[in-house]
Design a protein around this motif. Sequence first.
Motif, PDB file in Angstrom:
ATOM      1  N   GLY A 120      -2.530   5.515  -5.285  1.00  0.00           N
ATOM      2  CA  GLY A 120      -1.224   5.817  -5.263  1.00  0.00           C
ATOM      3  C   GLY A 120      -0.249   4.866  -4.571  1.00  0.00           C
ATOM      4  O   GLY A 120       0.937   5.127  -4.332  1.00  0.00           O
ATOM      5  N   THR A 144       2.872   3.143  -6.572  1.00  0.00           N
ATOM      6  CA  THR A 144       4.058   4.260  -6.757  1.00  0.00           C
ATOM      7  C   THR A 144       4.432   4.317  -5.344  1.00  0.00           C
ATOM      8  O   THR A 144       5.936   4.254  -5.302  1.00  0.00           O
ATOM      9  CB  THR A 144       3.417   5.649  -7.282  1.00  0.00           C
ATOM     10  OG1 THR A 144       2.481   5.153  -8.542  1.00  0.00           O
ATOM     11  CG2 THR A 144       4.374   6.271  -7.468  1.00  0.00           C
ATOM     12  N   GLU A 145       3.967   4.740  -4.325  1.00  0.00           N
ATOM     13  CA  GLU A 145       4.488   4.819  -2.893  1.00  0.00           C
ATOM     14  C   GLU A 145       5.422   3.534  -2.497  1.00  0.00           C
ATOM     15  O   GLU A 145       6.400   3.592  -1.941  1.00  0.00           O
ATOM     16  CB  GLU A 145       3.509   5.045  -1.987  1.00  0.00           C
ATOM     17  CG  GLU A 145       3.903   5.339  -0.725  1.00  0.00           C
ATOM     18  CD  GLU A 145       2.732   6.074   0.116  1.00  0.00           C
ATOM     19  OE1 GLU A 145       2.891   5.953   1.398  1.00  0.00           O
ATOM     20  OE2 GLU A 145       1.680   6.317  -0.403  1.00  0.00           O
ATOM     21  N   ARG A 189       5.263   7.175 -13.540  1.00  0.00           N
ATOM     22  CA  ARG A 189       5.485   8.047 -12.111  1.00  0.00           C
ATOM     23  C   ARG A 189       6.611   7.896 -11.518  1.00  0.00           C
ATOM     24  O   ARG A 189       7.250   8.785 -10.960  1.00  0.00           O
ATOM     25  CB  ARG A 189       4.129   7.812 -11.347  1.00  0.00           C
ATOM     26  CG  ARG A 189       2.899   8.606 -11.679  1.00  0.00           C
ATOM     27  CD  ARG A 189       1.613   8.397 -10.744  1.00  0.00           C
ATOM     28  NE  ARG A 189       1.378   7.302 -10.396  1.00  0.00           N
ATOM     29  CZ  ARG A 189       0.445   6.298 -11.061  1.00  0.00           C
ATOM     30  NH1 ARG A 189      -0.277   6.866 -12.180  1.00  0.00           N
ATOM     31  NH2 ARG A 189      -0.011   5.404 -10.660  1.00  0.00           N
ATOM     32  N   ALA A 207       2.832   9.772  -5.013  1.00  0.00           N
ATOM     33  CA  ALA A 207       2.053   8.737  -5.117  1.00  0.00           C
ATOM     34  C   ALA A 207       0.483   9.300  -5.832  1.00  0.00           C
ATOM     35  O   ALA A 207       0.223   9.283  -6.733  1.00  0.00           O
ATOM     36  CB  ALA A 207       1.400   8.347  -3.863  1.00  0.00           C
TER      37      ALA A 207
END
Length: 184
Positions: free
Chosen positions: A106, A109-110, A145, A184
């Motif tokens: 993740g 995304t974070e 996401r 995430a």
Amino acid sequence: MLITEIQLETPRLILRLPRLEDFPRYAELFMHPTAAQHIGGPMHRHEAWRKFLQMPGAWMLQGFGMFAVLEKSTGLWVGQAGPWQPDGWPGTEIGYSFHHDAWGKGYATEACAASMDWAFDVLGWHEVIHSISPANIASQSVARRLGSRNRGPGTLPPPLDTHAVDIWGQTREEWIANRRGVTA
């Protein structure tokens, strides 16, 4: 604040300007056949060195570039993410590429969420895009996401115009609505 002092933090990551000590892991990423397949293909270490110099140059000349992304707990360089807009690019991009041993955690995304906040709040961008190969399912998942949607095929400037890309993206207003749901 000096440009070299810019740093973002997330619960698990530190995003800062690239440093010389990041290069060994950066080279591993760009030399890895699977990790580099959708970002220009694997390259030799000396080619990775020249590519590595792009981001510090972008920071110095444009005032932004992709951040080096480090695990907060270990200090390990895990990838790069952030604002990117080379000459002739199809838009204001939040790009990302991560070392293969950082996949599935993740981190992309974070890091991208923090970078998007920074691009909208500090740079004043009105939209962000992600130029993604139609075959790059993992990057498409990151874009989803983040709340970005596929806007259709795009064209990169020559000589990159031979690579098929889809342009994913969203506006500042869409990001404000989407931000709450990003995990995430």
